[in-house]
Write a protein that holds these residues in place. Sequence first.
Motif, PDB file in Angstrom:
ATOM      1  N   ALA A 160       0.716  -1.327   0.054  1.00 43.15           N
ATOM      2  CA  ALA A 160       0.068   0.080  -0.029  1.00 43.15           C
ATOM      3  C   ALA A 160       0.888   1.189   0.051  1.00 43.15           C
ATOM      4  CB  ALA A 160      -0.945  -0.032   1.405  1.00 43.15           C
ATOM      5  N   GLN A 161       1.994   1.378   0.799  1.00 41.23           N
ATOM      6  CA  GLN A 161       2.827   2.438   0.604  1.00 41.23           C
ATOM      7  C   GLN A 161       3.472   2.764  -0.583  1.00 41.23           C
ATOM      8  OE1 GLN A 161       3.380   4.686   3.210  1.00 41.23           O
ATOM      9  NE2 GLN A 161       1.833   3.579   4.210  1.00 41.23           N
ATOM     10  N   GLU A 162       3.823   1.468  -1.308  1.00 43.33           N
ATOM     11  CA  GLU A 162       4.591   1.601  -2.553  1.00 43.33           C
ATOM     12  C   GLU A 162       3.403   2.337  -3.604  1.00 43.33           C
ATOM     13  OE1 GLU A 162       5.746  -2.383  -3.537  1.00 43.33           O
ATOM     14  OE2 GLU A 162       7.135  -2.438  -2.046  1.00 43.33           O
ATOM     15  N   VAL A 163       2.153   1.658  -3.378  1.00 39.42           N
ATOM     16  CA  VAL A 163       1.315   2.289  -4.336  1.00 39.42           C
ATOM     17  C   VAL A 163       1.091   3.715  -4.175  1.00 39.42           C
ATOM     18  CG1 VAL A 163      -1.262   2.098  -4.967  1.00 39.42           C
ATOM     19  CG2 VAL A 163       0.151  -0.102  -4.760  1.00 39.42           C
ATOM     20  N   LEU A 164       0.830   4.274  -2.928  1.00 40.88           N
ATOM     21  CA  LEU A 164       0.712   5.502  -2.641  1.00 40.88           C
ATOM     22  C   LEU A 164       1.882   6.691  -2.897  1.00 40.88           C
ATOM     23  CD1 LEU A 164      -1.264   5.066   0.711  1.00 40.88           C
ATOM     24  CD2 LEU A 164      -2.221   5.941  -1.652  1.00 40.88           C
ATOM     25  N   LEU A 165       2.939   6.068  -2.972  1.00 37.60           N
ATOM     26  CA  LEU A 165       4.212   6.744  -3.329  1.00 37.60           C
ATOM     27  C   LEU A 165       4.271   6.594  -4.907  1.00 37.60           C
ATOM     28  CD1 LEU A 165       6.888   7.893  -2.660  1.00 37.60           C
ATOM     29  CD2 LEU A 165       7.994   5.590  -2.889  1.00 37.60           C
ATOM     30  N   GLU A 166       3.671   5.483  -5.538  1.00 35.99           N
ATOM     31  CA  GLU A 166       3.482   5.865  -7.114  1.00 35.99           C
ATOM     32  C   GLU A 166       2.484   6.837  -7.401  1.00 35.99           C
ATOM     33  OE1 GLU A 166       2.555   2.587 -10.837  1.00 35.99           O
ATOM     34  OE2 GLU A 166       2.622   1.920  -8.631  1.00 35.99           O
ATOM     35  N   VAL A 167       1.485   6.772  -6.612  1.00 35.00           N
ATOM     36  CA  VAL A 167       0.444   8.163  -6.965  1.00 35.00           C
ATOM     37  C   VAL A 167       1.096   9.302  -6.871  1.00 35.00           C
ATOM     38  CG1 VAL A 167      -1.712   9.284  -5.911  1.00 35.00           C
ATOM     39  CG2 VAL A 167      -1.552   6.541  -6.081  1.00 35.00           C
ATOM     40  N   TRP A 168       1.963   9.530  -5.878  1.00 31.06           N
ATOM     41  CA  TRP A 168       2.654  10.779  -5.519  1.00 31.06           C
ATOM     42  C   TRP A 168       3.532  11.203  -7.015  1.00 31.06           C
ATOM     43  CZ3 TRP A 168       3.339  15.254  -3.147  1.00 31.06           C
ATOM     44  CH2 TRP A 168       4.538  15.693  -3.307  1.00 31.06           C
ATOM     45  N   ARG A 169       4.269   9.916  -7.345  1.00 30.29           N
ATOM     46  CA  ARG A 169       5.290  10.214  -8.554  1.00 30.29           C
ATOM     47  C   ARG A 169       4.366  10.304  -9.983  1.00 30.29           C
ATOM     48  NH1 ARG A 169       8.274   5.777  -6.269  1.00 30.29           N
ATOM     49  NH2 ARG A 169       7.320   4.572  -8.014  1.00 30.29           N
ATOM     50  N   THR A 170       3.365   9.787  -9.916  1.00 26.38           N
ATOM     51  CA  THR A 170       2.880   9.560 -11.268  1.00 26.38           C
ATOM     52  C   THR A 170       1.552  10.353 -11.501  1.00 26.38           C
ATOM     53  OG1 THR A 170       1.311   7.640 -10.706  1.00 26.38           O
ATOM     54  CG2 THR A 170       3.509   7.441 -11.684  1.00 26.38           C
ATOM     55  N   ALA A 171       1.172  11.376 -10.446  1.00 27.87           N
ATOM     56  CA  ALA A 171      -0.117  12.102 -10.526  1.00 27.87           C
ATOM     57  C   ALA A 171       0.044  12.954 -11.702  1.00 27.87           C
ATOM     58  CB  ALA A 171      -0.093  13.051  -9.280  1.00 27.87           C
ATOM     59  N   SER A 172       0.981  13.222 -12.398  1.00 30.51           N
ATOM     60  CA  SER A 172       0.807  14.135 -13.421  1.00 30.51           C
ATOM     61  C   SER A 172       0.200  13.277 -14.817  1.00 30.51           C
ATOM     62  CB  SER A 172       2.474  14.751 -13.807  1.00 30.51           C
ATOM     63  OG  SER A 172       3.129  13.829 -14.017  1.00 30.51           O
ATOM     64  N   ARG A 173       0.336  11.889 -14.484  1.00 31.29           N
ATOM     65  CA  ARG A 173      -0.128  11.196 -15.711  1.00 31.29           C
ATOM     66  C   ARG A 173      -1.637  10.839 -15.590  1.00 31.29           C
ATOM     67  NH1 ARG A 173       4.240   6.414 -15.353  1.00 31.29           N
ATOM     68  NH2 ARG A 173       6.211   7.855 -14.752  1.00 31.29           N
ATOM     69  N   TYR A 174      -2.293  11.160 -14.455  1.00 30.85           N
ATOM     70  CA  TYR A 174      -3.612  10.950 -14.340  1.00 30.85           C
ATOM     71  C   TYR A 174      -4.581  11.587 -15.513  1.00 30.85           C
ATOM     72  CZ  TYR A 174      -8.372  11.245 -12.809  1.00 30.85           C
ATOM     73  OH  TYR A 174      -9.531  11.010 -12.836  1.00 30.85           O
ATOM     74  N   ARG A 175      -5.352  11.090 -16.250  1.00 38.65           N
ATOM     75  CA  ARG A 175      -6.090  11.886 -16.979  1.00 38.65           C
ATOM     76  C   ARG A 175      -7.770  11.496 -16.863  1.00 38.65           C
ATOM     77  NH1 ARG A 175      -2.254  14.032 -17.683  1.00 38.65           N
ATOM     78  NH2 ARG A 175      -0.612  13.881 -19.493  1.00 38.65           N
ATOM     79  N   PRO A 176      -8.153  12.929 -16.329  1.00 36.78           N
ATOM     80  CA  PRO A 176      -9.700  12.682 -15.918  1.00 36.78           C
ATOM     81  C   PRO A 176     -10.644  12.104 -16.948  1.00 36.78           C
ATOM     82  CG  PRO A 176      -8.806  14.832 -15.558  1.00 36.78           C
ATOM     83  CD  PRO A 176      -7.786  14.139 -16.131  1.00 36.78           C
ATOM     84  N   GLU A 177     -10.498  12.186 -18.407  1.00 38.64           N
ATOM     85  CA  GLU A 177     -11.144  11.872 -19.508  1.00 38.64           C
ATOM     86  C   GLU A 177     -11.314  10.130 -19.460  1.00 38.64           C
ATOM     87  OE1 GLU A 177      -7.327  13.265 -21.095  1.00 38.64           O
ATOM     88  OE2 GLU A 177      -8.730  13.645 -19.971  1.00 38.64           O
ATOM     89  N   ARG A 178     -10.262   9.458 -18.689  1.00 41.25           N
ATOM     90  CA  ARG A 178     -10.097   8.078 -18.729  1.00 41.25           C
ATOM     91  C   ARG A 178     -10.725   7.371 -17.719  1.00 41.25           C
ATOM     92  NH1 ARG A 178      -3.695   7.069 -20.579  1.00 41.25           N
ATOM     93  NH2 ARG A 178      -3.886   7.920 -22.504  1.00 41.25           N
ATOM     94  N   GLY A 179     -11.282   8.261 -16.544  1.00 41.13           N
ATOM     95  CA  GLY A 179     -11.730   7.523 -15.445  1.00 41.13           C
ATOM     96  C   GLY A 179     -11.781   8.510 -14.247  1.00 41.13           C
ATOM     97  N   GLU A 180     -12.466   8.008 -13.395  1.00 43.19           N
ATOM     98  CA  GLU A 180     -12.201   8.446 -11.943  1.00 43.19           C
ATOM     99  C   GLU A 180     -10.960   8.411 -11.277  1.00 43.19           C
ATOM    100  OE1 GLU A 180     -14.737  10.825 -10.613  1.00 43.19           O
ATOM    101  OE2 GLU A 180     -15.566  10.620 -12.506  1.00 43.19           O
ATOM    102  N   VAL A 181     -10.491   9.025 -10.235  1.00 40.13           N
ATOM    103  CA  VAL A 181      -9.338   8.960  -9.431  1.00 40.13           C
ATOM    104  C   VAL A 181      -9.336   7.491  -8.767  1.00 40.13           C
ATOM    105  CG1 VAL A 181      -8.009   9.765  -7.640  1.00 40.13           C
ATOM    106  CG2 VAL A 181      -8.922  11.205  -9.296  1.00 40.13           C
ATOM    107  N   MET A 182     -10.460   7.239  -7.928  1.00 42.48           N
ATOM    108  CA  MET A 182     -10.461   6.069  -7.092  1.00 42.48           C
ATOM    109  C   MET A 182     -10.110   4.783  -8.006  1.00 42.48           C
ATOM    110  SD  MET A 182     -10.377   4.988  -4.039  1.00 42.48           S
ATOM    111  CE  MET A 182     -11.053   6.244  -2.952  1.00 42.48           C
ATOM    112  N   PRO A 183     -10.929   4.641  -9.118  1.00 46.03           N
ATOM    113  CA  PRO A 183     -10.455   3.155  -9.922  1.00 46.03           C
ATOM    114  C   PRO A 183      -9.046   3.546 -10.318  1.00 46.03           C
ATOM    115  CG  PRO A 183     -12.600   4.166 -10.552  1.00 46.03           C
ATOM    116  CD  PRO A 183     -12.165   5.193  -9.465  1.00 46.03           C
ATOM    117  N   TRP A 184      -8.543   4.417 -10.662  1.00 42.93           N
ATOM    118  CA  TRP A 184      -7.091   4.670 -11.058  1.00 42.93           C
ATOM    119  C   TRP A 184      -6.184   4.235 -10.106  1.00 42.93           C
ATOM    120  CZ3 TRP A 184      -3.559   8.855  -9.766  1.00 42.93           C
ATOM    121  CH2 TRP A 184      -2.243   8.803 -10.536  1.00 42.93           C
ATOM    122  N   VAL A 185      -6.309   4.648  -9.082  1.00 41.63           N
ATOM    123  CA  VAL A 185      -5.570   4.464  -7.747  1.00 41.63           C
ATOM    124  C   VAL A 185      -5.780   2.653  -7.413  1.00 41.63           C
ATOM    125  CG1 VAL A 185      -5.125   4.717  -5.387  1.00 41.63           C
ATOM    126  CG2 VAL A 185      -5.473   6.824  -6.923  1.00 41.63           C
TER     127      VAL A 185
END
Length: 194
Positions: A61-86
């Motif tokens: 879980a810590q690794e995933v949340l760290l990945e969210v921090w590092r890759t937040a700029s790659r999130y695209r709202p048009e591809r889906g909601e945040v929670m399913p992305w995470v």
Amino acid sequence: MNTVVHLSGPHRRGPDLQELVARVAFGDQDAFSRLYDAVAGPVLGLIRRVLRDPAQSEEVAQEVLLEVWRTASRYRPERGEVMPWVLTMAHRRAVDRVRAAQAAADRDQRAAARSHAPAFDEVAEQVEGRLEREQVRRCLQGLTELQRESVTMAYYRGYSYREVADMLGSPLGTVKTRMRDALIRLRDCLGVGS
């Protein structure tokens, strides 16, 4: 009488995750803290269902949340909601951990099997030994009683020729001759080259 409850102020709802991710993409630590609080529980829950190990689940879980921090700029709202992305990241990371653990276990099992593998075929060796013993017994039966007794004492009981001669009450030369004749007959019977 109907009672109507009026809510004062805005409806209480969770933070806007898309907005938080956008701010995290720019390095906003406060936004990440709020995003962390919003998604950490579901992330950990999903990972625990996959891994079933609390300590490993927390680590992943810590690794995933760290990945969210590092890759937040790659999130695209048009591809889906945040929670399913995470949660997709969490699921992938958990499955990767399971596969890695299984691969390590398989490697360990193969290494253990190799280290315990006999250098020869034990069953074939046992069968061959049993057949050879039977053939020797059969060939011993073809000797005279005195030859068989001399060979048995010298080769199976470990006595010297002198001790065999003393125990049989025969001269040493006679015992040696018997032994030589017996070994020649055994060699011929067993098919051993000279």
